[in-house]
Design a protein around this motif. Structure first.
Motif, PDB file in Angstrom:
ATOM      1  N   LEU A 135     -15.976  -2.743  -3.114  1.00 61.17           N
ATOM      2  CA  LEU A 135     -17.159  -3.430  -2.579  1.00 61.17           C
ATOM      3  C   LEU A 135     -17.818  -2.708  -1.408  1.00 61.17           C
ATOM      4  CD1 LEU A 135     -15.977  -7.160  -2.589  1.00 61.17           C
ATOM      5  CD2 LEU A 135     -17.506  -6.026  -4.218  1.00 61.17           C
ATOM      6  N   ALA A 136     -17.029  -2.053  -0.576  1.00 65.55           N
ATOM      7  CA  ALA A 136     -17.556  -1.450   0.655  1.00 65.55           C
ATOM      8  C   ALA A 136     -18.035  -0.026   0.406  1.00 65.55           C
ATOM      9  CB  ALA A 136     -16.467  -1.451   1.729  1.00 65.55           C
ATOM     10  N   ASP A 137     -18.851   0.462   1.328  1.00 67.37           N
ATOM     11  CA  ASP A 137     -19.296   1.857   1.273  1.00 67.37           C
ATOM     12  C   ASP A 137     -18.284   2.786   1.917  1.00 67.37           C
ATOM     13  OD1 ASP A 137     -21.837   1.474  -0.044  1.00 67.37           O
ATOM     14  OD2 ASP A 137     -22.468   0.466   1.794  1.00 67.37           O
ATOM     15  N   GLY A 138     -17.327   2.234   2.606  1.00 64.70           N
ATOM     16  CA  GLY A 138     -16.258   3.015   3.201  1.00 64.70           C
ATOM     17  C   GLY A 138     -15.277   2.104   3.887  1.00 64.70           C
ATOM     18  N   TRP A 139     -14.053   2.575   4.039  1.00 66.15           N
ATOM     19  CA  TRP A 139     -13.038   1.847   4.799  1.00 66.15           C
ATOM     20  C   TRP A 139     -11.981   2.832   5.249  1.00 66.15           C
ATOM     21  CZ3 TRP A 139      -7.808   1.246   3.676  1.00 66.15           C
ATOM     22  CH2 TRP A 139      -7.394   1.652   2.404  1.00 66.15           C
ATOM     23  N   GLY A 140     -11.225   2.436   6.254  1.00 62.58           N
ATOM     24  CA  GLY A 140     -10.169   3.299   6.739  1.00 62.58           C
ATOM     25  C   GLY A 140      -9.285   2.587   7.729  1.00 62.58           C
ATOM     26  N   VAL A 141      -8.337   3.350   8.280  1.00 61.33           N
ATOM     27  CA  VAL A 141      -7.368   2.813   9.225  1.00 61.33           C
ATOM     28  C   VAL A 141      -7.282   3.762  10.410  1.00 61.33           C
ATOM     29  CG1 VAL A 141      -4.973   2.055   9.532  1.00 61.33           C
ATOM     30  CG2 VAL A 141      -6.042   1.919   7.265  1.00 61.33           C
ATOM     31  N   GLU A 142      -7.277   3.207  11.612  1.00 57.11           N
ATOM     32  CA  GLU A 142      -7.132   3.992  12.833  1.00 57.11           C
ATOM     33  C   GLU A 142      -6.004   3.408  13.668  1.00 57.11           C
ATOM     34  OE1 GLU A 142     -10.980   3.651  14.625  1.00 57.11           O
ATOM     35  OE2 GLU A 142     -11.944   4.840  13.060  1.00 57.11           O
ATOM     36  N   PRO A 143      -5.121   4.243  14.192  1.00 54.92           N
ATOM     37  CA  PRO A 143      -4.058   3.732  15.063  1.00 54.92           C
ATOM     38  C   PRO A 143      -4.635   3.252  16.390  1.00 54.92           C
ATOM     39  CG  PRO A 143      -4.021   6.118  15.009  1.00 54.92           C
ATOM     40  CD  PRO A 143      -5.066   5.694  14.022  1.00 54.92           C
ATOM     41  N   CYS A 144      -3.965   2.294  17.005  1.00 52.40           N
ATOM     42  CA  CYS A 144      -4.356   1.794  18.322  1.00 52.40           C
ATOM     43  C   CYS A 144      -3.239   2.118  19.315  1.00 52.40           C
ATOM     44  CB  CYS A 144      -4.576   0.284  18.287  1.00 52.40           C
ATOM     45  SG  CYS A 144      -5.935  -0.222  17.239  1.00 52.40           S
ATOM     46  N   LEU A 151      -7.891  -2.656  -3.072  1.00 52.57           N
ATOM     47  CA  LEU A 151      -8.634  -2.185  -4.248  1.00 52.57           C
ATOM     48  C   LEU A 151     -10.018  -2.838  -4.283  1.00 52.57           C
ATOM     49  CD1 LEU A 151      -5.781  -2.350  -6.917  1.00 52.57           C
ATOM     50  CD2 LEU A 151      -6.840  -0.270  -6.000  1.00 52.57           C
ATOM     51  N   ILE A 152     -10.054  -4.112  -3.943  1.00 50.86           N
ATOM     52  CA  ILE A 152     -11.328  -4.839  -3.920  1.00 50.86           C
ATOM     53  C   ILE A 152     -12.197  -4.340  -2.767  1.00 50.86           C
ATOM     54  CG2 ILE A 152     -12.358  -7.122  -3.581  1.00 50.86           C
ATOM     55  CD1 ILE A 152      -9.832  -8.209  -5.105  1.00 50.86           C
ATOM     56  N   VAL A 153     -11.597  -4.154  -1.590  1.00 55.89           N
ATOM     57  CA  VAL A 153     -12.350  -3.620  -0.450  1.00 55.89           C
ATOM     58  C   VAL A 153     -12.938  -2.264  -0.806  1.00 55.89           C
ATOM     59  CG1 VAL A 153     -12.135  -2.746   1.916  1.00 55.89           C
ATOM     60  CG2 VAL A 153     -11.077  -4.928   1.293  1.00 55.89           C
ATOM     61  N   ASP A 201     -28.483  -8.692   3.568  1.00 55.99           N
ATOM     62  CA  ASP A 201     -28.072  -7.693   2.590  1.00 55.99           C
ATOM     63  C   ASP A 201     -26.557  -7.489   2.670  1.00 55.99           C
ATOM     64  OD1 ASP A 201     -28.498  -5.684   0.621  1.00 55.99           O
ATOM     65  OD2 ASP A 201     -28.445  -4.135   2.163  1.00 55.99           O
ATOM     66  N   ARG A 202     -25.888  -7.474   1.535  1.00 53.96           N
ATOM     67  CA  ARG A 202     -24.437  -7.235   1.426  1.00 53.96           C
ATOM     68  C   ARG A 202     -23.600  -8.345   2.060  1.00 53.96           C
ATOM     69  NH1 ARG A 202     -23.350  -1.789   0.540  1.00 53.96           N
ATOM     70  NH2 ARG A 202     -21.418  -2.574  -0.305  1.00 53.96           N
ATOM     71  N   PHE A 203     -24.211  -9.491   2.278  1.00 56.14           N
ATOM     72  CA  PHE A 203     -23.582 -10.631   2.937  1.00 56.14           C
ATOM     73  C   PHE A 203     -22.271 -11.028   2.250  1.00 56.14           C
ATOM     74  CE2 PHE A 203     -23.165 -15.218   3.693  1.00 56.14           C
ATOM     75  CZ  PHE A 203     -23.369 -15.304   5.058  1.00 56.14           C
ATOM     76  N   ASP A 204     -22.317 -11.252   0.945  1.00 57.09           N
ATOM     77  CA  ASP A 204     -21.116 -11.690   0.218  1.00 57.09           C
ATOM     78  C   ASP A 204     -20.035 -10.615   0.215  1.00 57.09           C
ATOM     79  OD1 ASP A 204     -22.154 -14.216  -0.358  1.00 57.09           O
ATOM     80  OD2 ASP A 204     -23.073 -13.537  -2.230  1.00 57.09           O
ATOM     81  N   ASP A 205     -20.432  -9.351   0.042  1.00 57.19           N
ATOM     82  CA  ASP A 205     -19.460  -8.261   0.063  1.00 57.19           C
ATOM     83  C   ASP A 205     -18.741  -8.203   1.411  1.00 57.19           C
ATOM     84  OD1 ASP A 205     -20.284  -7.577  -2.489  1.00 57.19           O
ATOM     85  OD2 ASP A 205     -21.458  -5.841  -1.841  1.00 57.19           O
ATOM     86  N   ALA A 206     -19.496  -8.343   2.493  1.00 53.41           N
ATOM     87  CA  ALA A 206     -18.912  -8.291   3.832  1.00 53.41           C
ATOM     88  C   ALA A 206     -17.942  -9.446   4.054  1.00 53.41           C
ATOM     89  CB  ALA A 206     -20.014  -8.308   4.892  1.00 53.41           C
ATOM     90  N   LEU A 207     -18.322 -10.647   3.636  1.00 53.15           N
ATOM     91  CA  LEU A 207     -17.441 -11.806   3.793  1.00 53.15           C
ATOM     92  C   LEU A 207     -16.154 -11.642   2.991  1.00 53.15           C
ATOM     93  CD1 LEU A 207     -19.949 -14.791   3.691  1.00 53.15           C
ATOM     94  CD2 LEU A 207     -18.560 -14.061   5.632  1.00 53.15           C
TER      95      LEU A 207
END
Length: 140
Positions: free
Chosen positions: A105-114, A100-102, A34-40
């Motif tokens: 396609l995704a249910d969520g995304w974000g950025v975290e500092p390291c 914009l594409i991410v 499930d969601r294979f192509d979106d993840a790739l």
């Protein structure tokens, strides 16, 4: 519970297909279709960003894949501190559409500092883990 899987890639153009191959292998081992192509596709965008914008002195980026509570999470860590942001490209622009594409396609995304430097850009997908049963078969 599935253990997170991490792999390091060189900051080179050839790493994008290598990262996709890595994700394909992990998803196959975990039997996630499930969601294979979106993840790739999202991994391709995040890996490309790590290569193009990964920071001076950063010779690699890491990809980590986790699956918990029916959520697939893909993280790409590089050594650049600059946070990515969505752009507003003109129709003739050849770049600036990746996040914009991410986002689409995704249910969520974000950025975290390291610490001590760098960042992790992540994306998540809700995964349907219920298997389709053959006709006439009902679950116990």
């Amino acid at each position: 519970m599935l253990q997170p899987v991490t792999r390091r890639f060189p900051r080179a153009d050839a790493a994008v297909p290598e990262a996709r191959s890595f994700l394909r292998q992990v998803l196959a081992e975990w039997n996630i279709t499930d969601r294979f192509d979106d993840a790739l596709y999202c991994l391709s965008e995040l890996a490309t960003n790590a290569i193009v914008h990964g920071g001076a002195g950063g010779e690699h980026f890491d990809v980590q894949v986790t699956f918990t509570d029916s959520r697939l999470r893909i993280e790409v860590r590089d050594l650049a501190g600059r946070r990515p942001s969505m752009q507003s490209p003109d129709p003739d622009d050849t770049t600036g559409r990746g996040l914009l594409i991410v986002d689409a396609l995704a249910d969520g995304w974000g950025v975290e500092p390291c610490v001590p430097r760098g960042k992790t850009v992540w994306t998540e997908f809700k995964i349907d883990t219920e298997q389709d049963l053959p006709a006439g078969v009902s679950p116990c």
